[in-house]
Write an enzyme that holds these catalytic residues in place. Structure first.
Site, PDB file in Angstrom:
ATOM      1  N   GLU A  12       0.823  -1.210   0.000  1.00 17.74           N
ATOM      2  CA  GLU A  12       0.000   0.000   0.000  1.00 17.74           C
ATOM      3  C   GLU A  12       0.860   1.264   0.000  1.00 17.74           C
ATOM      4  O   GLU A  12       0.539   2.242  -0.673  1.00 17.74           O
ATOM      5  CB  GLU A  12      -0.941   0.009   1.211  1.00 17.74           C
ATOM      6  CG  GLU A  12      -2.054  -1.030   1.148  1.00 17.74           C
ATOM      7  CD  GLU A  12      -2.991  -0.830  -0.023  1.00 17.74           C
ATOM      8  OE1 GLU A  12      -3.073   0.300  -0.542  1.00 17.74           O
ATOM      9  OE2 GLU A  12      -3.644  -1.800  -0.441  1.00 17.74           O
ATOM     10  N   GLN A  17       0.920   7.034  -5.264  1.00 17.64           N
ATOM     11  CA  GLN A  17       1.514   7.812  -6.358  1.00 17.64           C
ATOM     12  C   GLN A  17       2.193   6.944  -7.422  1.00 17.64           C
ATOM     13  O   GLN A  17       2.936   7.456  -8.248  1.00 17.64           O
ATOM     14  CB  GLN A  17       2.546   8.818  -5.809  1.00 17.64           C
ATOM     15  CG  GLN A  17       2.063   9.688  -4.673  1.00 17.64           C
ATOM     16  CD  GLN A  17       1.032  10.696  -5.107  1.00 17.64           C
ATOM     17  OE1 GLN A  17       1.003  11.113  -6.241  1.00 17.64           O
ATOM     18  NE2 GLN A  17       0.147  11.077  -4.187  1.00 17.64           N
ATOM     19  N   THR A  18       1.955   5.623  -7.398  1.00 24.35           N
ATOM     20  CA  THR A  18       2.647   4.724  -8.330  1.00 24.35           C
ATOM     21  C   THR A  18       1.680   3.642  -8.811  1.00 24.35           C
ATOM     22  O   THR A  18       0.826   3.192  -8.056  1.00 24.35           O
ATOM     23  CB  THR A  18       3.863   4.056  -7.651  1.00 24.35           C
ATOM     24  OG1 THR A  18       4.605   5.042  -6.929  1.00 24.35           O
ATOM     25  CG2 THR A  18       4.779   3.416  -8.671  1.00 24.35           C
ATOM     26  N   LEU A  55      11.453   4.265  -7.421  1.00 31.57           N
ATOM     27  CA  LEU A  55      10.039   4.453  -7.115  1.00 31.57           C
ATOM     28  C   LEU A  55       9.684   5.917  -6.862  1.00 31.57           C
ATOM     29  O   LEU A  55       8.528   6.314  -6.964  1.00 31.57           O
ATOM     30  CB  LEU A  55       9.634   3.619  -5.887  1.00 31.57           C
ATOM     31  CG  LEU A  55       9.280   2.163  -6.135  1.00 31.57           C
ATOM     32  CD1 LEU A  55       9.078   1.444  -4.806  1.00 31.57           C
ATOM     33  CD2 LEU A  55       8.019   2.037  -6.981  1.00 31.57           C
ATOM     34  N   GLY A  56      10.687   6.717  -6.502  1.00 30.37           N
ATOM     35  CA  GLY A  56      10.437   8.126  -6.227  1.00 30.37           C
ATOM     36  C   GLY A  56       9.737   8.349  -4.897  1.00 30.37           C
ATOM     37  O   GLY A  56       9.452   7.396  -4.164  1.00 30.37           O
ATOM     38  N   TYR A  57       9.441   9.622  -4.592  1.00 32.15           N
ATOM     39  CA  TYR A  57       8.770   9.982  -3.340  1.00 32.15           C
ATOM     40  C   TYR A  57       9.447   9.280  -2.154  1.00 32.15           C
ATOM     41  O   TYR A  57       8.841   8.490  -1.437  1.00 32.15           O
ATOM     42  CB  TYR A  57       7.277   9.631  -3.401  1.00 32.15           C
ATOM     43  CG  TYR A  57       6.535  10.321  -4.503  1.00 32.15           C
ATOM     44  CD1 TYR A  57       6.028  11.604  -4.320  1.00 32.15           C
ATOM     45  CD2 TYR A  57       6.349   9.702  -5.735  1.00 32.15           C
ATOM     46  CE1 TYR A  57       5.352  12.256  -5.347  1.00 32.15           C
ATOM     47  CE2 TYR A  57       5.670  10.343  -6.771  1.00 32.15           C
ATOM     48  CZ  TYR A  57       5.181  11.620  -6.561  1.00 32.15           C
ATOM     49  OH  TYR A  57       4.513  12.262  -7.575  1.00 32.15           O
ATOM     50  N   TYR A  95      -6.266   5.747   4.758  1.00 31.37           N
ATOM     51  CA  TYR A  95      -6.412   4.696   3.754  1.00 31.37           C
ATOM     52  C   TYR A  95      -5.559   3.467   4.091  1.00 31.37           C
ATOM     53  O   TYR A  95      -6.039   2.335   4.065  1.00 31.37           O
ATOM     54  CB  TYR A  95      -6.037   5.223   2.364  1.00 31.37           C
ATOM     55  CG  TYR A  95      -6.097   4.151   1.307  1.00 31.37           C
ATOM     56  CD1 TYR A  95      -7.322   3.767   0.762  1.00 31.37           C
ATOM     57  CD2 TYR A  95      -4.948   3.502   0.873  1.00 31.37           C
ATOM     58  CE1 TYR A  95      -7.394   2.763  -0.188  1.00 31.37           C
ATOM     59  CE2 TYR A  95      -5.009   2.503  -0.079  1.00 31.37           C
ATOM     60  CZ  TYR A  95      -6.234   2.145  -0.610  1.00 31.37           C
ATOM     61  OH  TYR A  95      -6.303   1.141  -1.540  1.00 31.37           O
ATOM     62  N   ASP A 113     -10.778   3.858  -2.106  1.00 31.19           N
ATOM     63  CA  ASP A 113      -9.857   4.480  -3.056  1.00 31.19           C
ATOM     64  C   ASP A 113     -10.670   5.086  -4.196  1.00 31.19           C
ATOM     65  O   ASP A 113     -11.900   5.134  -4.145  1.00 31.19           O
ATOM     66  CB  ASP A 113      -8.829   3.460  -3.561  1.00 31.19           C
ATOM     67  CG  ASP A 113      -9.443   2.387  -4.460  1.00 31.19           C
ATOM     68  OD1 ASP A 113     -10.691   2.280  -4.532  1.00 31.19           O
ATOM     69  OD2 ASP A 113      -8.669   1.644  -5.101  1.00 31.19           O
ATOM     70  N   CYS A 172     -21.027  -1.492 -18.373  1.00 28.39           N
ATOM     71  CA  CYS A 172     -22.236  -1.567 -17.536  1.00 28.39           C
ATOM     72  C   CYS A 172     -23.048  -2.857 -17.709  1.00 28.39           C
ATOM     73  O   CYS A 172     -23.545  -3.400 -16.722  1.00 28.39           O
ATOM     74  CB  CYS A 172     -23.118  -0.350 -17.780  1.00 28.39           C
ATOM     75  SG  CYS A 172     -22.367   1.206 -17.250  1.00 28.39           S
ATOM     76  N   CYS A 175     -21.957  -5.497 -15.343  1.00 32.31           N
ATOM     77  CA  CYS A 175     -21.869  -5.174 -13.922  1.00 32.31           C
ATOM     78  C   CYS A 175     -22.928  -5.902 -13.096  1.00 32.31           C
ATOM     79  O   CYS A 175     -24.118  -5.846 -13.408  1.00 32.31           O
ATOM     80  CB  CYS A 175     -22.025  -3.665 -13.731  1.00 32.31           C
ATOM     81  SG  CYS A 175     -21.897  -3.155 -11.998  1.00 32.31           S
ATOM     82  N   CYS A 181     -28.088   0.260  -9.930  1.00 37.22           N
ATOM     83  CA  CYS A 181     -27.272   1.450 -10.173  1.00 37.22           C
ATOM     84  C   CYS A 181     -28.120   2.607 -10.688  1.00 37.22           C
ATOM     85  O   CYS A 181     -28.665   2.554 -11.803  1.00 37.22           O
ATOM     86  CB  CYS A 181     -26.164   1.129 -11.161  1.00 37.22           C
ATOM     87  SG  CYS A 181     -25.077   2.531 -11.512  1.00 37.22           S
TER      88      CYS A 181
END
Length: 234
Positions: A12, A17-18, A55-57, A95, A113, A172, A175, A181
């Protein structure tokens, strides 16, 4: 070997951001090097950053390392089965704590999410800006979460949003919730969720390159706080 909560936590944090496709090889390499929270806590920070490279950040990696130490010192290396306690640990927010509770311990905490927001707002036909009705979305998500099979439910609704109830051209007819819905019935699927994007800030900066007569460049290490903390720059 690592337990479910440890694996969930690592994945997680990496997925922030990835994309999943990008994360998979990094996750496999990271887990191989740090198979449990004790190994991660005992590792040198530079080793952790090296295995995070690409991966950055990098603040995420630093928080991960700090949190591992907290888990060992405060909880004997085990994640507390209490969301409020989890959120007091470094780098664990709403989260991630919900994901650990649901996927790691199969406890009925709603994991919300972007996919879940899209599914639920379409299900109810809510056209208000999503950020203005987050309380309603979270409340609905919690009420729908299975008490006995929380991990399976959370995985299912996230997969539903990722593969069927997609942002554009959703499938749809396939689904399982189409009959219930509101957006499908009212033909408003393309309008929901209502995501109001903030104005993008324009930022400008300068980088100075200082080179001596031998062709060597001057570099420095950034401070341990803020963006790209501790990394090397011109």
């Amino acid at each position: 070997a690592h337990d479910d909560s440890y694996a969930v936590w690592i994945s997680e944090i990496m997925l922030q951001q990835t994309t999943v496709k990008t994360v998979i090889p990094y996750y496999e390499r990271f887990i191989k090097r740090f198979p449990d929270v004790f190994t991660l806590a005992a590792a040198d920070l530079q080793d952790v950053l090296m295995h995070w490279q690409g991966l950055g950040y990098y603040t995420r990696a630093r928080q991960l390392h700090k949190c591992a130490k907290e888990l060992v010192e405060q909880y004997g290396g085990a994640f507390p089965k209490d969301r409020k306690a989890l959120m007091k640990l470094s780098g664990i927010g709403a989260y991630t704590s919900a994901a650990i509770m649901s996927f790691g311990f199969n406890l009925p905490e709603a994991v919300v999410d972007g996919n879940v927001v899209r599914v639920l707002t379409r299900l109810k036909g809510w056209q208000e800006p999503a950020t203005s009705i987050l309380f309603k979305i979270n409340e609905l998500a919690q009420n729908l979460t299975s008490l006995d099979e929380a991990a399976d439910y959370s995985s299912a609704i996230m997969d539903l949003g990722a593969t069927v109830c997609t942002p554009s051209a959703p499938a749809c007819p396939l689904c399982p919730w189409k009959d219930a819905c509101a957006a499908f019935k009212e033909n408003t699927v393309s309008l929901i969720p209502n995501i109001v994007k903030p104005a993008k800030a324009v930022r400008k900066g300068l980088v100075f390159l200082i080179r001596n007569d031998d062709g060597a460049y001057l570099v420095r290490k950034r401070t341990e706080k803020g963006l790209l903390s501790g990394l090397t720059e011109f």
